[in-house]
Design a protein around this motif. Structure first.
Motif, PDB file in Angstrom:
ATOM      1  N   VAL A  15       0.844  -1.208   0.000  1.00 56.67           N
ATOM      2  CA  VAL A  15       0.000   0.000   0.000  1.00 56.67           C
ATOM      3  C   VAL A  15       0.874   1.250   0.000  1.00 56.67           C
ATOM      4  CG1 VAL A  15      -1.659   1.341   1.359  1.00 56.67           C
ATOM      5  CG2 VAL A  15      -2.001  -1.111   1.031  1.00 56.67           C
ATOM      6  N   ALA A  16       1.924   1.264   0.811  1.00 51.78           N
ATOM      7  CA  ALA A  16       2.820   2.426   0.868  1.00 51.78           C
ATOM      8  C   ALA A  16       3.520   2.635  -0.476  1.00 51.78           C
ATOM      9  CB  ALA A  16       3.840   2.253   1.980  1.00 51.78           C
ATOM     10  N   ALA A  17       3.902   1.550  -1.151  1.00 52.22           N
ATOM     11  CA  ALA A  17       4.561   1.662  -2.459  1.00 52.22           C
ATOM     12  C   ALA A  17       3.602   2.242  -3.502  1.00 52.22           C
ATOM     13  CB  ALA A  17       5.070   0.294  -2.909  1.00 52.22           C
ATOM     14  N   VAL A  18       2.356   1.811  -3.483  1.00 56.12           N
ATOM     15  CA  VAL A  18       1.361   2.353  -4.413  1.00 56.12           C
ATOM     16  C   VAL A  18       1.159   3.842  -4.141  1.00 56.12           C
ATOM     17  CG1 VAL A  18      -1.101   2.315  -5.033  1.00 56.12           C
ATOM     18  CG2 VAL A  18       0.178   0.170  -4.829  1.00 56.12           C
ATOM     19  N   ASP A  19       1.063   4.206  -2.873  1.00 54.00           N
ATOM     20  CA  ASP A  19       0.864   5.616  -2.526  1.00 54.00           C
ATOM     21  C   ASP A  19       2.049   6.485  -2.944  1.00 54.00           C
ATOM     22  OD1 ASP A  19      -1.568   4.917  -1.536  1.00 54.00           O
ATOM     23  OD2 ASP A  19      -1.193   5.601   0.508  1.00 54.00           O
ATOM     24  N   ARG A  20       3.266   5.966  -2.804  1.00 51.69           N
ATOM     25  CA  ARG A  20       4.433   6.755  -3.239  1.00 51.69           C
ATOM     26  C   ARG A  20       4.349   7.074  -4.722  1.00 51.69           C
ATOM     27  NH1 ARG A  20       7.046   3.436   0.331  1.00 51.69           N
ATOM     28  NH2 ARG A  20       7.760   1.995  -1.272  1.00 51.69           N
ATOM     29  N   ARG A  21       3.764   6.198  -5.479  1.00 48.25           N
ATOM     30  CA  ARG A  21       3.686   6.371  -6.931  1.00 48.25           C
ATOM     31  C   ARG A  21       2.455   7.160  -7.379  1.00 48.25           C
ATOM     32  NH1 ARG A  21       6.683   6.169 -11.565  1.00 48.25           N
ATOM     33  NH2 ARG A  21       5.436   5.337 -13.239  1.00 48.25           N
ATOM     34  N   PHE A  22       1.304   6.940  -6.729  1.00 51.43           N
ATOM     35  CA  PHE A  22       0.040   7.471  -7.241  1.00 51.43           C
ATOM     36  C   PHE A  22      -0.685   8.459  -6.335  1.00 51.43           C
ATOM     37  CE2 PHE A  22       0.531   3.334  -9.365  1.00 51.43           C
ATOM     38  CZ  PHE A  22       0.512   3.763 -10.681  1.00 51.43           C
ATOM     39  N   ALA A  23      -0.273   8.606  -5.098  1.00 52.03           N
ATOM     40  CA  ALA A  23      -1.020   9.458  -4.168  1.00 52.03           C
ATOM     41  C   ALA A  23      -0.744  10.941  -4.418  1.00 52.03           C
ATOM     42  CB  ALA A  23      -0.670   9.089  -2.730  1.00 52.03           C
ATOM     43  N   GLU A  24      -1.662  11.765  -3.968  1.00 51.34           N
ATOM     44  CA  GLU A  24      -1.549  13.212  -4.094  1.00 51.34           C
ATOM     45  C   GLU A  24      -2.150  13.864  -2.848  1.00 51.34           C
ATOM     46  OE1 GLU A  24      -4.800  14.835  -6.919  1.00 51.34           O
ATOM     47  OE2 GLU A  24      -4.434  12.763  -7.568  1.00 51.34           O
ATOM     48  N   THR A  25      -1.911  15.133  -2.688  1.00 49.87           N
ATOM     49  CA  THR A  25      -2.408  15.847  -1.522  1.00 49.87           C
ATOM     50  C   THR A  25      -3.877  16.202  -1.710  1.00 49.87           C
ATOM     51  OG1 THR A  25      -0.227  16.799  -1.157  1.00 49.87           O
ATOM     52  CG2 THR A  25      -2.069  17.859  -0.031  1.00 49.87           C
ATOM     53  N   VAL A  26      -4.678  15.847  -0.720  1.00 45.61           N
ATOM     54  CA  VAL A  26      -6.089  16.226  -0.706  1.00 45.61           C
ATOM     55  C   VAL A  26      -6.404  16.849   0.653  1.00 45.61           C
ATOM     56  CG1 VAL A  26      -6.845  14.462  -2.355  1.00 45.61           C
ATOM     57  CG2 VAL A  26      -6.874  13.948   0.076  1.00 45.61           C
ATOM     58  N   ARG A  27      -7.343  17.778   0.641  1.00 46.91           N
ATOM     59  CA  ARG A  27      -7.783  18.397   1.893  1.00 46.91           C
ATOM     60  C   ARG A  27      -9.152  17.846   2.247  1.00 46.91           C
ATOM     61  NH1 ARG A  27      -7.682  24.328   1.494  1.00 46.91           N
ATOM     62  NH2 ARG A  27      -9.698  24.083   0.513  1.00 46.91           N
ATOM     63  N   LEU A  28      -9.259  17.295   3.447  1.00 53.22           N
ATOM     64  CA  LEU A  28     -10.529  16.793   3.953  1.00 53.22           C
ATOM     65  C   LEU A  28     -11.163  17.876   4.811  1.00 53.22           C
ATOM     66  CD1 LEU A  28      -9.343  13.257   5.135  1.00 53.22           C
ATOM     67  CD2 LEU A  28     -10.375  13.861   2.937  1.00 53.22           C
ATOM     68  N   SER A  29     -12.391  18.232   4.477  1.00 54.99           N
ATOM     69  CA  SER A  29     -13.117  19.249   5.229  1.00 54.99           C
ATOM     70  C   SER A  29     -14.392  18.618   5.775  1.00 54.99           C
ATOM     71  CB  SER A  29     -13.469  20.439   4.337  1.00 54.99           C
ATOM     72  OG  SER A  29     -12.296  21.040   3.840  1.00 54.99           O
ATOM     73  N   PRO A  30     -14.356  18.205   7.036  1.00 55.19           N
ATOM     74  CA  PRO A  30     -15.542  17.590   7.641  1.00 55.19           C
ATOM     75  C   PRO A  30     -16.699  18.583   7.698  1.00 55.19           C
ATOM     76  CG  PRO A  30     -13.586  17.111   8.927  1.00 55.19           C
ATOM     77  CD  PRO A  30     -13.208  18.161   7.926  1.00 55.19           C
ATOM     78  N   MET A  31     -17.884  18.100   7.381  1.00 54.36           N
ATOM     79  CA  MET A  31     -19.074  18.939   7.362  1.00 54.36           C
ATOM     80  C   MET A  31     -20.154  18.313   8.239  1.00 54.36           C
ATOM     81  SD  MET A  31     -18.009  21.263   5.261  1.00 54.36           S
ATOM     82  CE  MET A  31     -19.415  22.197   4.721  1.00 54.36           C
ATOM     83  N   SER A  32     -21.007  19.175   8.772  1.00 56.66           N
ATOM     84  CA  SER A  32     -22.153  18.730   9.561  1.00 56.66           C
ATOM     85  C   SER A  32     -23.277  19.727   9.348  1.00 56.66           C
ATOM     86  CB  SER A  32     -21.776  18.647  11.042  1.00 56.66           C
ATOM     87  OG  SER A  32     -22.890  18.270  11.807  1.00 56.66           O
ATOM     88  N   GLY A  33     -24.358  19.276   8.756  1.00 53.06           N
ATOM     89  CA  GLY A  33     -25.481  20.180   8.498  1.00 53.06           C
ATOM     90  C   GLY A  33     -25.150  21.308   7.555  1.00 53.06           C
ATOM     91  N   GLY A  34     -24.247  21.066   6.612  1.00 57.80           N
ATOM     92  CA  GLY A  34     -23.873  22.092   5.646  1.00 57.80           C
ATOM     93  C   GLY A  34     -22.832  23.073   6.140  1.00 57.80           C
ATOM     94  N   LYS A  35     -22.344  22.904   7.363  1.00 55.70           N
ATOM     95  CA  LYS A  35     -21.323  23.785   7.934  1.00 55.70           C
ATOM     96  C   LYS A  35     -20.134  22.956   8.384  1.00 55.70           C
ATOM     97  CE  LYS A  35     -24.712  27.084   9.651  1.00 55.70           C
ATOM     98  NZ  LYS A  35     -25.275  27.752  10.806  1.00 55.70           N
TER      99      LYS A  35
END
Length: 127
Positions: A15-35
């Motif tokens: 899994v770590a080898a696949v991520d080194r090759r194909f992963a990218e930075t993403v931002r997770l923004s948790p939401m609750s009730g639209g906020k």
């Protein structure tokens, strides 16, 4: 002989080898009730984001006269390494932004599969 432990080490290495090759930075923004969800902080992680998947449909692939079509589903999939990010909680309607892509496209979480022992698998739709 601890076969399970050996398997887990190999699995995590792959899994770590696949991520080194194909992963990218993403931002997770948790939401609750639209906020913004104040209980879960926004954070940037490195994960595999697959977009532009097409589904191929055909009447009879063995028949050369059969029609085929490709339908762009407008969906994307995010695969998060559970070993690297064991504390991440993602819920339906959370926001995800692809930070490394031109225009930083945004997505909304439509489905979370937390049953996979290797990855947290998240289905996304374009916002």
């Amino acid at each position: 002989m601890p076969v399970g432990a050996t398997f887990h080490n190999v699995r995590d290495t792959v899994v770590a080898a696949v991520d080194r090759r194909f992963a990218e930075t993403v931002r997770l923004s948790p939401m609750s009730g639209g906020k913004s969800d104040q209980q879960r902080p926004q954070r940037e992680i490195v994960a595999v984001l697959r977009t532009g998947a097409e589904k191929s449909n055909s009447v009879d692939p063995a028949n050369p006269a059969a029609w085929q079509s490709k339908i762009a589903a407008g969906k994307a999939m995010l695969y998060i390494d559970r070993a690297r990010y064991p504390d991440i909680i993602v819920r339906k309607q959370d926001a995800v932004r692809a930070m490394d892509r031109p225009g930083q496209p945004a997505f909304e979480v439509s489905l979370v599969d937390d049953r996979n022992h290797t990855r947290l698998i998240i289905e996304l739709v374009h916002k």
